[in-house]
Design a protein around this motif. Structure first.
Motif, mmCIF file in Angstrom:
data_model
loop_
_atom_site.group_PDB
_atom_site.id
_atom_site.type_symbol
_atom_site.label_atom_id
_atom_site.label_comp_id
_atom_site.label_asym_id
_atom_site.label_seq_id
_atom_site.Cartn_x
_atom_site.Cartn_y
_atom_site.Cartn_z
ATOM 1 N N MET A 1 13.775 9.523 -14.671
ATOM 2 C CA MET A 1 13.578 8.924 -13.355
ATOM 3 C C MET A 1 12.221 8.230 -13.250
ATOM 4 O O MET A 1 12.092 7.216 -12.571
ATOM 5 C CB MET A 1 13.693 10.003 -12.275
ATOM 6 N N VAL A 2 11.236 8.797 -13.928
ATOM 7 C CA VAL A 2 9.923 8.140 -13.893
ATOM 8 C C VAL A 2 9.992 6.788 -14.587
ATOM 9 O O VAL A 2 9.411 5.787 -14.118
ATOM 10 C CB VAL A 2 8.870 9.051 -14.556
ATOM 11 N N LEU A 3 10.711 6.722 -15.733
ATOM 12 C CA LEU A 3 10.848 5.443 -16.429
ATOM 13 C C LEU A 3 11.662 4.459 -15.600
ATOM 14 O O LEU A 3 11.344 3.263 -15.542
ATOM 15 C CB LEU A 3 11.499 5.664 -17.794
ATOM 16 N N LEU A 4 12.723 4.942 -14.970
ATOM 17 C CA LEU A 4 13.515 4.063 -14.116
ATOM 18 C C LEU A 4 12.711 3.568 -12.926
ATOM 19 O O LEU A 4 12.930 2.461 -12.426
ATOM 20 C CB LEU A 4 14.771 4.795 -13.624
ATOM 21 N N ASN A 5 11.748 4.368 -12.482
ATOM 22 C CA ASN A 5 10.894 3.963 -11.363
ATOM 23 C C ASN A 5 10.028 2.771 -11.721
ATOM 24 O O ASN A 5 9.615 2.005 -10.850
ATOM 25 C CB ASN A 5 10.035 5.150 -10.929
ATOM 26 N N HIS A 20 15.645 -6.872 -0.678
ATOM 27 C CA HIS A 20 16.077 -5.670 0.035
ATOM 28 C C HIS A 20 16.605 -4.613 -0.916
ATOM 29 O O HIS A 20 16.469 -3.411 -0.651
ATOM 30 C CB HIS A 20 17.145 -6.046 1.080
ATOM 31 N N ASP A 21 17.215 -5.047 -2.017
ATOM 32 C CA ASP A 21 17.699 -4.075 -2.999
ATOM 33 C C ASP A 21 16.537 -3.300 -3.618
ATOM 34 O O ASP A 21 16.618 -2.075 -3.821
ATOM 35 C CB ASP A 21 18.492 -4.783 -4.098
ATOM 36 N N LEU A 22 15.429 -4.012 -3.898
ATOM 37 C CA LEU A 22 14.260 -3.335 -4.456
ATOM 38 C C LEU A 22 13.650 -2.381 -3.436
ATOM 39 O O LEU A 22 13.179 -1.290 -3.792
ATOM 40 C CB LEU A 22 13.217 -4.364 -4.917
ATOM 41 N N GLU A 23 13.668 -2.792 -2.156
ATOM 42 C CA GLU A 23 13.150 -1.891 -1.122
ATOM 43 C C GLU A 23 13.994 -0.622 -1.034
ATOM 44 O O GLU A 23 13.461 0.488 -0.909
ATOM 45 C CB GLU A 23 13.128 -2.611 0.221
ATOM 46 N N ALA A 24 15.329 -0.788 -1.126
ATOM 47 C CA ALA A 24 16.206 0.383 -1.088
ATOM 48 C C ALA A 24 15.980 1.264 -2.316
ATOM 49 O O ALA A 24 15.980 2.505 -2.220
ATOM 50 C CB ALA A 24 17.660 -0.067 -1.011
ATOM 51 N N LEU A 25 15.771 0.628 -3.462
ATOM 52 C CA LEU A 25 15.529 1.394 -4.678
ATOM 53 C C LEU A 25 14.210 2.151 -4.588
ATOM 54 O O LEU A 25 14.111 3.320 -5.017
ATOM 55 C CB LEU A 25 15.535 0.449 -5.880
ATOM 56 N N ASP A 26 13.197 1.512 -4.023
ATOM 57 C CA ASP A 26 11.908 2.192 -3.828
ATOM 58 C C ASP A 26 12.066 3.384 -2.889
ATOM 59 O O ASP A 26 11.497 4.461 -3.126
ATOM 60 C CB ASP A 26 10.876 1.209 -3.255
ATOM 61 N N PHE A 28 14.737 5.112 -2.448
ATOM 62 C CA PHE A 28 15.471 6.159 -3.156
ATOM 63 C C PHE A 28 14.543 6.968 -4.052
ATOM 64 O O PHE A 28 14.592 8.211 -4.064
ATOM 65 C CB PHE A 28 16.595 5.518 -3.969
ATOM 66 N N PHE A 29 13.693 6.271 -4.809
ATOM 67 C CA PHE A 29 12.772 6.979 -5.703
ATOM 68 C C PHE A 29 11.772 7.806 -4.911
ATOM 69 O O PHE A 29 11.407 8.925 -5.316
ATOM 70 C CB PHE A 29 12.038 5.984 -6.607
ATOM 71 N N PHE A 30 11.313 7.277 -3.793
ATOM 72 C CA PHE A 30 10.392 8.047 -2.962
ATOM 73 C C PHE A 30 11.064 9.323 -2.442
ATOM 74 O O PHE A 30 10.478 10.413 -2.484
ATOM 75 C CB PHE A 30 9.918 7.178 -1.789
ATOM 76 N N ALA A 31 12.315 9.180 -1.993
ATOM 77 C CA ALA A 31 13.033 10.357 -1.503
ATOM 78 C C ALA A 31 13.290 11.353 -2.640
ATOM 79 O O ALA A 31 13.202 12.575 -2.445
ATOM 80 C CB ALA A 31 14.350 9.920 -0.868
ATOM 81 N N PHE A 32 13.571 10.837 -3.833
ATOM 82 C CA PHE A 32 13.849 11.729 -4.964
ATOM 83 C C PHE A 32 12.622 12.556 -5.315
ATOM 84 O O PHE A 32 12.705 13.787 -5.470
ATOM 85 C CB PHE A 32 14.312 10.894 -6.161
ATOM 86 N N PHE A 33 11.463 11.891 -5.452
ATOM 87 C CA PHE A 33 10.253 12.619 -5.836
ATOM 88 C C PHE A 33 9.760 13.521 -4.694
ATOM 89 O O PHE A 33 9.163 14.576 -4.950
ATOM 90 C CB PHE A 33 9.159 11.640 -6.258
ATOM 91 N N LEU A 34 10.022 13.111 -3.455
ATOM 92 C CA LEU A 34 9.683 13.979 -2.334
ATOM 93 C C LEU A 34 10.542 15.250 -2.367
ATOM 94 O O LEU A 34 10.048 16.367 -2.134
ATOM 95 C CB LEU A 34 9.874 13.227 -1.017
#
Length: 1278
Positions: A1-5, A20-26, A28-34
């Motif tokens: 996940m870190v590499l995918l981030n 907007h897709d990149l914002e959604a992806l960001d 998602f990663f923020f929610a995952f690490f949180l």
């Protein structure tokens, strides 16, 4: 996940709107690490016990990143846009805690931070001191411009700018010096006005009596009869702008810090120095030279040495701990073994033939086996023989030579011949491959070298069958790497390669960490400077600067360029001009962390590899001994036949001559016996001290005359006649010296003959060459004749002062280290030469004939050479190109020195084809060639440092062993005498007889209160000095003036109190007290000169004397570890003083050669130069020294060499041999100055730091003595 981030971070495009897709992806990663943090917190506990979430430092770092991202989101919700997203760019650093090797490396680097912080304190102190000096001396000076005077006529309809502007005024303006200052450029030096390419010469101020007609300033100036309006720019005063978009100045302490930091990095520092010299004084170069020596060659190398030594010590502790998991190398080896095993099974599990033909098949197979077995054995012996291996090596060498002779515009016949030769060698290598596969089968692929050979052969076959050319044919250059096998015959070179191999293996984790750091700074740069480095061209087009942060690729290239310190200052100028001056922190952080921390860790790895070199060579040493013993036992030794030859030639007259010569072996010239009175007289003369001193005096005078010679002297002048006569006189004196020594000692035979001393051989050679030069000059040969170069050889007489080396032990140590490092440095040069040859052949195959361009006014519509010539433009060739192997090697050497490599890379990226106009970023894949070469060059440059450190350390240890015996004997004698002597009574403290008032003053002076009070006063004083700036209000000037009086009074009171407390003799015994006394005296002198208004009567600004108060800050640096660094710097300066003598000899020879070779090069407006100008040239000896120091620092030296390689114009007096002498001259100077002598300074710093640490370890061994000294001796204020 870190590499995918890392993917959405790299896909960010600052020139486009946020996807907007990149914002959604960001999100998602923020929610995952949180969620990861929440789960870990619930599972492990938050805080308070071992094993909790916060007990792990990496978990703390994750919490820090997530908290920062939450803050970014909160600011965005509140409407405070957080466009920087700093914490988001730190997400990839989570990967560090999940890779064991990187985790260990980061832990080691963190352990070095305490010592690195001390170095940083010293560094900031250094920057601040010289920043205050710059503000005091040069504030507002770089704003000087030549404005229109009051006599400007108004009756002419001319629109003139308020001040004189150059073509690139924003970056390199015309900075003048006022009449009060003694700068080098004044308004009278403004070039004349030009109109339509014609230089105007009419003076509008000279009119006829009617005031209507203008009179020409020059009679007959009809061809350029236009008005020179630039004559009205005669008022030099302060303007509103500073050079380079307002970045370079000393107007306040902030900009002064940035400017001094750039000078310390040695990139573009000479341009700043030239600006100050033009505006203030020629002698300003002393300050800049001191900054470069102290900051770049001492302070920065102290930082490198501290990191390298601390890293080596910490790494030894960390490597003892076992680490689980497989490395990448082990995984690749397992994958290779798996593939070979599967292939072997497929070969053995073939489908058997049918039962009807099984008997015939078995019979046929048995017959083939009986025939194949002996044949296979013979093939095995052939393939495994040394003759076969060496024959293949010869074939590889010849094939590489055929590739190396390829060049641009080669004859068609040569092209066809090379094609046939290539096919022939390819067939040879295919036969080799087939034979090895037949003998070894799948075992062939277990050797890495065989896999490499297999790939090269397949590529060669593909090239011939597909008739490919260009990029694919360049891969044939990889054949050169097969010569690595030859190192078995060169054991010393093999040792260096083993060190290089060990370094590369150990630096794998460091390279990964450096890649992460580059990625993080690149993403951060895209958020800060993306799409902001654009400017308007002269045709009105919007052009983006080549060094930009508009995409991840170019951002990483720019960050890598900044790490190499090549043209990083131009990126800084663009960033500060387009965003904010605070953006300088980004570049300072990148250079300090990337260049001075991570890349210096590589230096530590190299030094550690050299320390482990002995263990690597143990297995090879036994092999060497066995080979040498076997060679000595060879019965076919040709020396055995010498006696037989003597017996065969046993003629009587030969025997008589031989016996006569042996009997007179000690005779001088076989004529003067040892008892001869004339010879004894000559021996007395030679051995007398006055003789040696007189010769040294003549050597000094000879060096002075050599320095006075320059091409501009009139051949018929008296000065030239004196120089010619002095040359004859000195040659005669040195010839008489040699004659006396030869008569006294003998020539070649005898115990102490003349030729047994290497110094005498050097002296004799120089005398003979001087006589040859006089003989050649008397023949009056043609100047274009190559024999005229013989006169350059007389410059080698400057080597004579080297005889004083044996009288200075420290200088002798440096020379011994330099001589001892010749062999390992030679091996490093061989390794560099092999890599240069490899990349040079690759470069020729890729870029030959493609480094041409069209030189004209508007080349936007030009696509090839035909269009260029039809438009009456010039089709020019780049000076640094890859048309043939010598040109490619010269270009690669320029890149290797890290000067100008970015421009060569851009030329390679823009190359389209032969006779094609370059197109910007036409082939981005060529980045692989240039970036890979620069990475290899970083490793090889650090190898030079490792060699010098290792050699200097060995010489130092040898000298300590030689000096250890007498020191030990003296210590034993002292201990015996101390034991036998009666114990001395403890003396009474010196302050016992003081009165109560003096005792109280003594108590105050020895208390910590006074030290703390004075430290606070000094810091306040320095801060007030830092408030001074250009165009400051009157109350700030008054505040600074009155505070200066107050602080001076406090310093005087402190000194007087210490006079009373300790007495003058004891006061003067302490170095800190002497510093205080000097500062007080200088402060009083400064006040006297200022109040009496005598500032113009002395050569320096009296306000600069106030800066001496900053030196009191050194008392703040009394921490133990900082004290060790201070002692290291002081010891280094004492050693650097001896090394400076080496630099002086070296610079003297090359400066004299430079004046002789390049003194006549002219740079005009019609034929301008790039690197040579009025501040940097070889017109005389002094300017040559200054130019060579610029080359030594690596600041734009490639442009200077480019100017010396220019084509000769018709009518100019040019030297034909400069095309090959100039590269040899500059390359040898750069190798000796940048790669050898400067690294010798690094070795001296490392040795000084080691000695300082030894002294620090020995200090606590005798605490009782320290207490006794503290009770009754003079207090030491450290």
């Amino acid at each position: 996940m870190v590499l995918l981030n890392c993917v959405p971070l790299g896909m960010y495009k600052p020139c486009e709107k946020m996807n907007h897709d990149l914002e959604a992806l960001d999100a998602f990663f923020f929610a995952f690490f949180l969620m990861e943090m929440v789960i870990k917190t619930v599972a492990l506990g938050f805080y308070g016990h071992q094993g909790s979430y916060f007990s792990n430092n990496w978990n703390k770092f994750d919490f820090f990143i997530i908290s920062g991202e939450i803050l970014d989101h909160m600011l965005a919700i509140l409407g405070i846009l957080s466009g920087l997203q700093f914490f988001q760019t730190l997400r990839p650093m989570r990967l560090i805690g999940r890779i064991p090797s990187m985790r260990v490396l980061v832990t080691v680097i963190v352990d070095t931070l305490p010592m690195l912080a001390n170095v940083l304190v010293l560094y900031i102190f250094f920057i601040h001191v010289f920043g205050v000096v710059g503000v005091q001396m040069w504030k507002g000076e770089l704003r000087n411009r030549c404005f229109l005077g009051e006599d400007t006529p108004t009756e002419y309809n001319m629109s003139l700018s308020p001040y004189y502007e150059t073509e690139r005024d924003k970056r390199r303006p015309f900075i003048c010096s006022s009449d009060v200052k003694k700068g080098m450029l004044h308004c009278r030096d403004v070039p004349p006005y030009t109109k339509d390419g014609v230089t105007c010469s009419l003076d509008p101020r000279r009119q006829d009596s009617a005031g209507k007609e203008l009179v020409p300033a020059v009679v007959g100036a009809s061809t350029n009869s236009c008005i020179n309006w630039n004559l009205y720019y005669n008022n030099c005063r302060n303007g509103n702008e500073n050079p380079y978009e307002g970045v370079i100045n000393f107007d306040n302490i902030g900009y002064a810090w940035i400017t001094i930091f750039q000078v310390v990095t040695l990139e573009g520092w000479t341009e700043i120095m030239y600006f100050v010299m033009d505006a203030n004084s020629f002698w300003s170069f002393i300050v800049f030279t001191l900054v470069t020596i102290m900051g770049s060659f001492v302070m920065m190398n102290v930082c490198a040495v501290v990191i390298a030594t601390q890293f080596s010590e910490t790494m030894e502790r960390e490597t003892d701990e076992p680490h689980s998991g497989l490395s990448i190398k082990q995984l690749l080896e397992k994958f290779r073994d798996f593939i070979i095993c599967k292939l072997g099974r497929l070969c053995h599990n073939k489908v058997n033939p049918t039962d009807s033909g099984s008997s015939k098949y078995s019979l046929y197979r048995g017959t083939l086996t009986q025939i194949w077995k002996p044949t296979k054995e013979r093939l095995r012996r052939v393939v495994m023989s040394k003759i076969f291996d060496r024959s293949i090596m010869v074939a590889v060498l010849l094939s590489v030579l055929t590739i190396a002779i390829e060049h641009h515009k080669q004859p068609a016949v040569l092209t066809h011949v090379l094609q046939y030769i290539n096919i022939t060698f390819t067939v040879i290598f295919v036969i080799e491959l087939a034979l090895k596969l037949l003998v070894l089968k799948l075992a062939y692929f277990k050797d890495k070298n065989n896999i490499f050979d297999f790939v090269i052969v397949i590529i060669s076959l593909w090239e011939i069958i597909a008739k490919a050319d260009g990029r694919l044919s360049a891969l044939r250059a990889f054949r050169l790497l097969r010569f690595v096998r030859l190192v078995h015959f060169l054991p010393y070179l093999k040792a260096q390669l083993l060190v290089l191999k060990r370094t590369v293996e150990k630096a794998a984790a460091l390279c990964m960490l450096l890649l992460f750091a580059t990625f993080i700074f690149s993403v951060l740069g895209m958020h800060m400077f993306g799409c902001k480095f654009s400017f308007k061209s002269e045709h009105g087009d919007i052009i983006t600067d080549r060094k930009n942060f508009d995409s991840l690729l170019w951002s990483m290239v720019t960050v890598f360029q900044i790490l190499t310190l090549e043209d990083w200052n131009f990126v800084l100028y663009n960033a500060m001009a387009s965003t904010s001056p605070w953006s300088a922190f980004y570049f300072v952080a990148l250079i300090m962390f990337g260049k001075h921390v991570l890349l210096n860790v590589l230096v530590g790895i190299v030094v550690k590899s050299y320390q482990a070199k002995d263990s690597l060579d143990e297995s090879d040493s036994s092999l060497l001994l066995s080979e040498s013993s076997s060679s000595n036992e060879n019965p076919s030794n040709p020396r055995v036949n010498v006696t037989e030859w003597r017996q065969m030639c046993n003629f009587p007259w030969i025997q008589k001559v031989r016996r006569w010569c042996e009997a007179r072996e000690e005779w001088s010239f076989y004529v003067l016996s040892p008892q001869n009175r004339f010879r004894i007289c000559c021996q007395h003369v030679v051995s007398h001290n006055l003789f040696d001193h007189m010769i040294l005096l003549f050597i000094l005078l000879s060096c002075v005359t050599i320095a006075l010679e320059r091409p501009g002297i009139d051949p018929g002048s008296k000065e030239q006649w004196i120089l010619n006569m002095s040359r004859y006189v000195f040659s005669a004196v040195f010839f008489v010296e040699m004659l006396f020594k030869v008569l006294a000692l003998g020539v070649m035979f005898g115990k102490e003959c003349y030729c047994k001393s290497s110094w005498n051989i050097m002296d004799g050679s120089l005398v003979i060459l001087s006589l040859v030069h006089i003989f050649v000059s008397m023949l009056k040969m043609d100047k274009g004749n190559m024999l005229g170069m013989v006169k350059v050889l007389r410059l080698l007489r400057a080597l004579r002062p080297l005889r004083v080396i044996k009288r200075a032990p420290r200088l002798k140590l440096a020379i011994e280290a330099l001589i001892a490092s010749v062999k390992p440095i030679g091996n490093i040069v061989l390794i560099c030469g092999a890599f240069f040859l490899f990349f040079g052949i690759l470069g020729v195959q890729l870029f030959k004939g493609k480094f041409y361009y069209c030189d004209g006014h508007d080349t936007r519509a030009i696509t090839n050479m035909t269009d260029c010539l039809s438009a009456n433009y010039r089709w020019e060739k780049k000076t640094y190109n890859f048309d043939n192997l010598p040109q490619a090697l010269m270009s690669l050497f320029v890149m290797y020195s890290k000067d100008g490599w970015v421009n060569i890379m851009y030329d390679g990226l823009d190359a389209v084809g032969v006779d094609k106009q370059p197109v910007r970023n036409y082939n981005k894949w060529m980045l692989i060639f240039f970036i890979s070469f620069m990475i290899v060059s970083i490793f090889l440059l650090d190898m030079f440092i490792g060699v010098m450190v290792d050699t200097f350390h060995e010489c130092m240890q040898k000298q300590k062993q030689d000096d250890a015996l007498p020191i030990d004997e003296e210590q034993v004698i002292e201990e015996q005498t101390n034991k036998s002597a009666d114990p001395e009574p403890v003396p009474v403290a010196y302050y016992e007889h003081y009165s109560s008032l003096r005792r109280s003053i003594h108590t105050l002076c020895t208390s910590n209160f006074l030290d703390l009070f004075m430290t606070v006063i000094i810091i306040i004083s320095v801060l007030i000095m830092a408030f001074e700036h250009y165009d400051q209000p009157q109350y700030v000037a008054k505040l600074m003036e009155y505070s200066y009086y107050v602080f001076t009074a406090i310093l005087i009171i402190e000194v007087l109190l210490k006079f009373v407390a300790f007495g003058i003799p004891r006061f003067l015994q302490n170095s800190w007290n002497l510093l205080d006394l000097g500062i007080v005296v200088v402060s009083i002198v400064s006040i006297i000169f200022t109040e009496m208004k005598m500032a113009d009567a002395i050569p320096i600004n009296p306000s600069i004397l106030r800066v001496c108060r900053v030196l009191r800050l050194a008392q703040v640096l009394k921490a133990k570890k900082i004290r060790v660094l201070l002692k290291t710097v002081i010891k280094t300066l004492s050693q650097v003083g001896n090394l400076c003598l080496l630099f002086t000899f070296f610079f003297f020879i090359y400066a004299a050669l430079g004046v002789e070779l390049f003194g006549k090069l002219e740079c005009t407006d019609d034929y301008p130069c790039i690197g040579l100008h009025r501040h940097a040239n070889f017109k005389n000896f002094g300017m040559a020294l200054q130019t060579l120091y610029k080359v030594c620092t690596g600041d734009n030296w490639s442009a200077i060499m480019k100017d010396t390689l220019r084509e000769c114009r018709p009518g100019d007096e040019c030297v034909s041999y400069l095309s090959w002498v100039s590269p040899v001259y500059f390359s040898s100077f750069v190798i000796m100055a940048q790669f050898v002598l400067v690294n010798l300074v690094v070795a001296a710093i490392m040795q000084a730091l080691e000695e300082s640490n030894e002294v620090k370890e020995l200090q606590p061994l005798r605490p009782s003595t320290a207490r006794e000294l503290g009770s009754w001796l003079l207090p030491v204020y450290f």
